[in-house]
Scaffold this active site. Structure first.
Site, PDB file in Angstrom:
ATOM      1  N   HIS A 135       0.850   5.294   1.081  1.00 25.31           N
ATOM      2  CA  HIS A 135       0.189   6.329   1.887  1.00 25.31           C
ATOM      3  C   HIS A 135       0.210   7.663   1.141  1.00 25.31           C
ATOM      4  CE1 HIS A 135       0.370   4.160   5.872  1.00 25.31           C
ATOM      5  NE2 HIS A 135       1.364   3.533   5.263  1.00 25.31           N
TER       6      HIS A 135
ATOM      7  N   HIS B 166       0.840  -1.206   0.000  1.00 23.18           N
ATOM      8  CA  HIS B 166       0.000   0.000   0.000  1.00 23.18           C
ATOM      9  C   HIS B 166       0.865   1.241   0.000  1.00 23.18           C
ATOM     10  CE1 HIS B 166       0.659  -1.199   4.189  1.00 23.18           C
ATOM     11  NE2 HIS B 166       0.649   0.091   4.493  1.00 23.18           N
TER      12      HIS B 166
END
Ligand code: AMP
Length: 140
Positions: free
Chosen positions: A104, A102
């Site tokens: 941010h 992922h």
């Protein structure tokens, strides 16, 4: 490290737990971080599983960063931010807590420091209100 199909983001991708969705396409999903380090903190994940950057199929990077750019532009505009920090952790030693790749996205305002990583849960009304603003900015 082997990929755990029961990590939180895999469950979000399968619709088993909810998320405050911002954007989705064939290859990626963007949603709000529930423990924001900045107002409008959101995450972008590829649908193809990997624990992080190091074991990812490079094929995912074009679509992943295309979505990161799209959502970062919208989050910056929606939060009336001065800049955007983009960050990504690999391994517990590097601060990673969820083992599905992922990225941010952190809208930044001049002079305002980031809050602690995975610190405090934000009120759901605030997350929803910021998500609405970002979704609105995505359609412009
Ligand atoms: P990392 O430490 O880079 O693995 O980041 C994981 C991020 O996921 C942290 O910023 C958490 O606040 C966030 N997070 C954890 N659980 C959820 C969830 N269910 N929905 C949205 N964000 C989450």
């Amino acid at each position: 490290m082997t990929y755990d199909t029961n990590n939180i983001f895999a469950k979000i991708l399968r619709g088993e737990i909810p998320c405050e969705k911002l954007y989705e396409d064939e290859h990626t999903l963007a949603f709000m971080d529930i423990m924001p380090q900045a107002e409008g903190h959101c995450l972008v994940i590829p649908k193809k599983p990997s624990t992080g950057l190091l074991d990812a199929d490079p094929i995912v990077f074009a679509s992943l960063f295309s979505t990161v750019q799209k959502v970062a532009r919208a989050a910056k505009a929606a939060m009336q931010a001065d800049g955007v920090t983009v960050m990504q952790f690999n391994g517990a030693a590097a601060g990673q807590t969820v083992f599905h790749l992922h990225v941010h996205i952190l809208p930044r305002k001049d002079g305002i420091a980031l809050k602690a990583h995975s610190g405090q849960m934000e009120k759901s009304e605030i997350i929803k209100a910021n998500a609405e603003k970002i979704r609105a900015a995505l359609t412009i």
